[in-house]
Structure formats: structure tokens, C-alpha cells
Design a protein around this motif. Structure first.
Motif, mmCIF file in Angstrom:
data_model
loop_
_atom_site.group_PDB
_atom_site.id
_atom_site.type_symbol
_atom_site.label_atom_id
_atom_site.label_comp_id
_atom_site.label_asym_id
_atom_site.label_seq_id
_atom_site.Cartn_x
_atom_site.Cartn_y
_atom_site.Cartn_z
ATOM 1 N N GLY A 6 0.817 -1.208 0.000
ATOM 2 C CA GLY A 6 0.000 0.000 0.000
ATOM 3 C C GLY A 6 0.852 1.260 0.000
ATOM 4 N N HIS A 7 0.189 2.401 0.129
ATOM 5 C CA HIS A 7 0.909 3.674 0.090
ATOM 6 C C HIS A 7 1.603 3.948 1.422
ATOM 7 C CE1 HIS A 7 -2.643 5.244 2.167
ATOM 8 N NE2 HIS A 7 -1.956 6.333 2.432
ATOM 9 N N ASN A 8 2.620 4.801 1.369
ATOM 10 C CA ASN A 8 3.406 5.136 2.560
ATOM 11 C C ASN A 8 2.667 6.141 3.429
ATOM 12 O OD1 ASN A 8 5.670 3.574 1.796
ATOM 13 N ND2 ASN A 8 6.279 5.163 0.362
ATOM 14 N N THR A 9 2.542 5.805 4.694
ATOM 15 C CA THR A 9 1.900 6.682 5.655
ATOM 16 C C THR A 9 2.402 6.321 7.045
ATOM 17 O OG1 THR A 9 -0.231 7.598 6.388
ATOM 18 C CG2 THR A 9 -0.144 5.227 6.008
ATOM 19 N N LEU A 10 2.118 7.147 8.008
ATOM 20 C CA LEU A 10 2.503 6.894 9.396
ATOM 21 C C LEU A 10 1.425 6.039 10.058
ATOM 22 C CD1 LEU A 10 4.595 7.776 11.629
ATOM 23 C CD2 LEU A 10 2.952 9.552 12.218
ATOM 24 N N PHE A 11 1.829 4.981 10.737
ATOM 25 C CA PHE A 11 0.902 4.135 11.482
ATOM 26 C C PHE A 11 0.816 4.687 12.892
ATOM 27 C CE2 PHE A 11 -0.030 0.601 14.313
ATOM 28 C CZ PHE A 11 -1.132 0.021 13.697
ATOM 29 N N CYS A 12 -0.387 5.009 13.354
ATOM 30 C CA CYS A 12 -0.562 5.616 14.672
ATOM 31 C C CYS A 12 -1.129 4.610 15.665
ATOM 32 C CB CYS A 12 -1.505 6.815 14.578
ATOM 33 S SG CYS A 12 -0.830 8.163 13.604
ATOM 34 N N SER A 13 -0.628 4.675 16.891
ATOM 35 C CA SER A 13 -1.124 3.861 17.994
ATOM 36 C C SER A 13 -1.498 4.815 19.125
ATOM 37 C CB SER A 13 -0.043 2.880 18.449
ATOM 38 O OG SER A 13 -0.531 2.048 19.463
ATOM 39 N N TYR A 14 -2.740 4.732 19.605
ATOM 40 C CA TYR A 14 -3.275 5.682 20.563
ATOM 41 C C TYR A 14 -3.447 5.050 21.933
ATOM 42 C CZ TYR A 14 -4.463 7.869 16.138
ATOM 43 O OH TYR A 14 -4.398 8.401 14.882
ATOM 44 N N ALA A 15 -2.953 5.717 22.962
ATOM 45 C CA ALA A 15 -3.128 5.247 24.338
ATOM 46 C C ALA A 15 -4.562 5.531 24.780
ATOM 47 C CB ALA A 15 -2.140 5.953 25.264
ATOM 48 N N VAL A 16 -5.173 4.535 25.427
ATOM 49 C CA VAL A 16 -6.520 4.678 25.963
ATOM 50 C C VAL A 16 -6.546 4.166 27.400
ATOM 51 C CG1 VAL A 16 -7.649 4.502 23.702
ATOM 52 C CG2 VAL A 16 -7.276 2.420 25.047
ATOM 53 N N ALA A 17 -7.472 4.661 28.187
ATOM 54 C CA ALA A 17 -7.611 4.218 29.576
ATOM 55 C C ALA A 17 -8.445 2.950 29.689
ATOM 56 C CB ALA A 17 -8.230 5.333 30.421
ATOM 57 N N ASP A 18 -9.337 2.725 28.712
ATOM 58 C CA ASP A 18 -10.252 1.586 28.754
ATOM 59 C C ASP A 18 -10.182 0.859 27.413
ATOM 60 O OD1 ASP A 18 -12.386 -0.190 28.891
ATOM 61 O OD2 ASP A 18 -13.918 1.378 29.075
ATOM 62 N N VAL A 122 -6.268 18.069 11.216
ATOM 63 C CA VAL A 122 -6.925 17.310 10.166
ATOM 64 C C VAL A 122 -7.154 18.222 8.977
ATOM 65 C CG1 VAL A 122 -8.979 15.972 9.565
ATOM 66 C CG2 VAL A 122 -8.131 15.964 11.918
ATOM 67 N N ALA A 123 -6.863 17.723 7.785
ATOM 68 C CA ALA A 123 -7.133 18.454 6.549
ATOM 69 C C ALA A 123 -8.015 17.576 5.675
ATOM 70 C CB ALA A 123 -5.836 18.796 5.824
ATOM 71 N N GLY A 124 -9.229 18.022 5.388
ATOM 72 C CA GLY A 124 -10.159 17.264 4.563
ATOM 73 C C GLY A 124 -9.924 17.509 3.086
ATOM 74 N N GLY A 125 -10.517 16.660 2.251
ATOM 75 C CA GLY A 125 -10.456 16.823 0.809
ATOM 76 C C GLY A 125 -9.301 16.112 0.129
ATOM 77 N N ALA A 126 -8.557 15.277 0.836
ATOM 78 C CA ALA A 126 -7.436 14.547 0.237
ATOM 79 C C ALA A 126 -7.960 13.401 -0.632
ATOM 80 C CB ALA A 126 -6.518 14.002 1.328
ATOM 81 N N ALA A 127 -7.184 13.013 -1.629
ATOM 82 C CA ALA A 127 -7.573 11.891 -2.492
ATOM 83 C C ALA A 127 -7.589 10.582 -1.720
ATOM 84 C CB ALA A 127 -6.624 11.795 -3.682
ATOM 85 N N GLN A 128 -6.657 10.407 -0.789
ATOM 86 C CA GLN A 128 -6.630 9.225 0.074
ATOM 87 C C GLN A 128 -6.057 9.617 1.422
ATOM 88 O OE1 GLN A 128 -3.794 6.912 -2.417
ATOM 89 N NE2 GLN A 128 -2.888 6.332 -0.473
ATOM 90 N N ALA A 129 -6.396 8.841 2.440
ATOM 91 C CA ALA A 129 -5.937 9.152 3.794
ATOM 92 C C ALA A 129 -4.429 8.941 3.910
ATOM 93 C CB ALA A 129 -6.669 8.277 4.804
ATOM 94 N N THR A 130 -3.764 9.942 4.444
ATOM 95 C CA THR A 130 -2.322 9.891 4.681
ATOM 96 C C THR A 130 -2.039 10.629 5.979
ATOM 97 O OG1 THR A 130 -1.870 9.943 2.299
ATOM 98 C CG2 THR A 130 -0.049 10.494 3.753
ATOM 99 N N THR A 131 -1.192 10.047 6.817
ATOM 100 C CA THR A 131 -0.805 10.679 8.069
ATOM 101 C C THR A 131 0.626 11.158 7.923
ATOM 102 O OG1 THR A 131 -2.291 9.209 9.255
ATOM 103 C CG2 THR A 131 -0.624 10.355 10.551
ATOM 104 N N VAL A 132 0.832 12.462 8.086
ATOM 105 C CA VAL A 132 2.131 13.082 7.815
ATOM 106 C C VAL A 132 2.720 13.620 9.118
ATOM 107 C CG1 VAL A 132 3.345 14.788 6.410
ATOM 108 C CG2 VAL A 132 1.235 13.738 5.529
ATOM 109 N N PRO A 133 3.855 13.057 9.558
ATOM 110 C CA PRO A 133 4.479 13.538 10.795
ATOM 111 C C PRO A 133 5.346 14.772 10.556
ATOM 112 C CG PRO A 133 5.760 11.732 9.933
ATOM 113 C CD PRO A 133 4.561 11.893 9.018
ATOM 114 N N MET A 134 5.550 15.537 11.615
ATOM 115 C CA MET A 134 6.539 16.617 11.623
ATOM 116 C C MET A 134 7.581 16.228 12.664
ATOM 117 S SD MET A 134 6.193 20.695 12.526
ATOM 118 C CE MET A 134 5.628 21.203 10.904
ATOM 119 N N TRP A 135 8.836 16.172 12.239
ATOM 120 C CA TRP A 135 9.941 15.797 13.122
ATOM 121 C C TRP A 135 10.689 17.046 13.551
ATOM 122 C CZ3 TRP A 135 9.485 10.894 14.394
ATOM 123 C CH2 TRP A 135 8.909 10.008 13.486
#
Length: 183
Positions: A6-18, A122-135
Motif C-alpha cells: 500500500g501507500h506510505n503513511t505513518l501508522f498511529c497507535s493511541y493510548a486509551v484508559a479503557d 486534520v485536513a479534509g479533501g485529500a484523495a486518500q488518507a495519509t498521516t504526515v508527521p513533523m519531526w
């Protein structure tokens, strides 16, 4: 870091309490969940949102501290931009799962996520979902040189923003990211 089709994107993992509640919220909103996996940092569950974006939720092990708002220095993630086709659907799903709230951003169909670590938008209107990090980097000009030397591409040369100097790049496999020298 690992290879997936698939296409290159950042995989995100979110901490949750429950974690059980998060898994149920994902399914109730039309997403899918994987089996639980135990790691030293906590219990993790892979998932897919209704738009098909893969992510994970995890319940941190006791003593795992929440990261600083924008990292603590060079090499850390300081901001995440979610580019999505439908910002309303994204906001609905993630506000129900992670209790995120949004306020209008600086661009059309742009939204700032409130209270996330690191900060996010969040920026809407993209052709496909992509997560872009800033380092975060100490010297954006030197970092851009290293990107080119490593086979990456500079899409936008360093420029001055309200928060510092930033540049948009891709790595040698085409994944986009930003570099920022905070001022």
C-alpha cells in the motif's frame, strides 16, 4: 519500522484508559478490531477505521508516562497532520473513540485536534488518507541536506512559519514528512 503493501503513511497507535471500551467503540462506529497483543509497554489492539485506515489502540502498562506535548527535542514527533478525504467522518469516528474535540484550523476544511500529544490537525479533501508527521530538528537547513544525501526529496524548501522554520520532504521510499526547527 516494517514494510507493508500500500501507500506510505505513518501508522498511529493511541493510548486509551479503557481498552475494552475502545474496542467496542471502534466496532460500534463501523471499524474492525484485531486480537489483543501484550507488549512491555502495554496491551495493544490493531484496528481499522470505517474509511479503511489501519491504526492501533493500547492500554499503557503502569508507569508509562505520557509524552511531552511536542516532544522534548530533535528526532521526536512534534505534530501530526491527518490528510483525509472526509473530515466530518474522521472527526465523528475519532471523537467517539478518543474523545477528541476539534476547532477550525487555518485552512479550508482544516481542523485542530484539542489536547493531543503530540499536537495534531486534520485536513479534509485529500484523495486518500495519509498521516504526515513533523519531526523536530536542531537545524532545518542541515536536516534538508541530510534528506537529499539519504535519497529523499525536498518538496518545499525551508521557510519561516509562526512557530519556526520548516520544510516538507519525502524519504527515499516516497513517504512525506515535515522537518521543523522551532524558533
Amino acid at each position: 519500522i516494517y514494510s507493508v503493501p500500500g501507500h506510505n503513511t505513518l501508522f498511529c497507535s493511541y493510548a486509551v484508559a479503557d481498552l475494552a471500551g475502545a474496542r467496542q467503540a471502534i466496532v460500534d462506529a463501523g471499524g474492525t478490531v484485531d486480537q489483543l497483543e501484550e507488549f512491555d509497554f502495554g496491551v495493544l489492539c490493531g484496528a481499522t477505521d470505517p474509511a479503511g485506515t489501519s491504526f492501533a489502540v493500547f492500554q499503557p502498562a503502569p508507569g508509562i508516562a505520557r509524552p511531552e506535548l511536542n516532544g522534548t527535542g530533535p528526532g521526536e514527533v512534534s505534530y501530526i497532520t491527518y490528510e483525509v478525504p472526509d473530515s466530518a467522518a474522521f472527526r465523528s469516528f475519532y471523537s467517539g473513540l478518543l474523545f477528541w474535540t476539534f476547532e477550525p484550523g487555518r485552512i479550508d476544511d482544516g481542523w485542530q485536534v484539542q489536547g493531543t500529544h503530540p499536537m495534531a490537525g486534520v485536513a479534509g479533501g485529500a484523495a486518500q488518507a495519509t498521516t504526515v508527521p513533523m519531526w523536530t530538528v536542531e537545524d532545518v537547513d542541515a536536516a534538508v541536506t541530510r534528506v537529499r544525501e539519504a535519497g529523499g526529496t525536498v518538496i518545499e524548501e525551508p521557510s519561516t512559519q509562526a512557530y519556526g522554520r520548516s520544510a516538507q520532504c519525502t524519504d527515499d521510499q516516497g513517504a512525506r514528512f515535515y522537518l521543523c526547527e522551532f524558533g
